[in-house]
Scaffold this active site. Structure first.
Site, short mmCIF file in Angstrom:
data_model
loop_
_atom_site.label_atom_id
_atom_site.label_comp_id
_atom_site.label_asym_id
_atom_site.label_seq_id
_atom_site.Cartn_x
_atom_site.Cartn_y
_atom_site.Cartn_z
N GLY A 174 -5.70 3.88 -17.71
CA GLY A 174 -4.58 4.42 -16.96
C GLY A 174 -4.95 4.56 -15.50
O GLY A 174 -5.83 3.85 -15.00
N ARG A 175 -4.31 5.49 -14.81
CA ARG A 175 -4.59 5.66 -13.39
C ARG A 175 -5.70 6.66 -13.10
O ARG A 175 -6.23 6.71 -11.99
CB ARG A 175 -3.32 6.04 -12.64
N GLU A 179 -9.08 5.56 -11.30
CA GLU A 179 -9.10 5.19 -9.88
C GLU A 179 -9.52 6.36 -8.99
O GLU A 179 -10.09 6.15 -7.93
CB GLU A 179 -7.76 4.60 -9.43
N CYS A 217 -9.29 -0.59 -20.85
CA CYS A 217 -8.34 -0.85 -19.77
C CYS A 217 -8.98 -0.57 -18.40
O CYS A 217 -10.01 -1.12 -18.06
CB CYS A 217 -7.08 -0.03 -20.02
N HIS A 218 -8.36 0.31 -17.62
CA HIS A 218 -8.87 0.64 -16.29
C HIS A 218 -10.09 1.55 -16.33
O HIS A 218 -10.65 1.89 -15.29
CB HIS A 218 -7.77 1.29 -15.45
N TYR A 241 -8.46 -4.29 -18.42
CA TYR A 241 -7.16 -4.80 -18.03
C TYR A 241 -7.42 -5.92 -17.02
O TYR A 241 -8.30 -5.78 -16.15
CB TYR A 241 -6.30 -3.68 -17.43
#
Length: 186
Positions: free
Chosen positions: A87-88, A91, A117-118, A137
């Site tokens: 997800g975010r 980051e 993923c991320h 991802y």
């Protein structure tokens, strides 16, 4: 059974956080979900990323997820494994030096790590991917390669194990990823 640390944060991908949290518990593992600057009982907002035929995923509001441990109180040496959802959240979590040090501990001690993923963004920032195979991802491919990792372009429902590391591209890979991660936990 294993004691698993899950490092998560606001706008983590809902399925990549909730499904493994519950599935690992159902397998008998103890899972502590933590987030920097939050404690047990605090919640994080999640987001649902869906694949609807667009050039990238769409994002919708997810569930609020209650953390069950205090980030500031954890002792990473007491954990057998690490799980990193996508997800975010990765980051901005990658900007936290303590998070990166925690991740390095699991690699330095060769304990099992799963990232989806991320979540690979945390692995690249921690500098632990050199000469390792890593799925993520597809938008994370440049970061994986810049960090010296070998990006594995696999089906969205697949997973890759390289030593103590299990990675996958997104939540459709939960069955494959959790099976491979659980094998490392056994």
């Amino acid at each position: 059974m294993a004691k698993v640390l899950m490092i998560t944060g606001d706008f983590v991908e809902d399925y990549e956080n909730m499904v493994p949290f519950q599935a690992l518990q159902a397998m008998g593992h103890e899972v502590d979900a933590v987030c920097p600057d939050k404690k047990a009982g605090d919640t994080i907002a999640t987001a649902i990323h869906d694949f609807e035929g667009d050039q990238t995923y769409t994002e919708k509001p997810g569930h609020n997820f209650a953390l069950n441990a205090d980030f500031a109180a954890i002792d990473v040496t007491s954990y057998d494994a690490l799980y990193i959802p996508g997800g975010r959240a990765p980051e901005y979590l990658r900007l936290n030096p303590e998070v990166l040090n925690h991740i390095k501990h699991f690699f330095n001690t060769n304990k099992p790590v799963a990232a989806i993923c991320h979540g690979a963004q945390l692995l690249t920032a921690a500098g632990v991917l050199e000469n390792r195979k890593c799925s993520a991802y597809p938008a994370c491919q440049p970061e994986v390669e810049s960090a010296g990792g070998e990006y594995m372009n696999i089906d969205i429902d697949g997973a890759v194990t390289d030593g103590n590391l299990v990675t996958s591209p997104a939540w459709p890979a939960h069955p494959a990823m959790l099976k491979q991660f659980n094998a490392l936990l056994s």
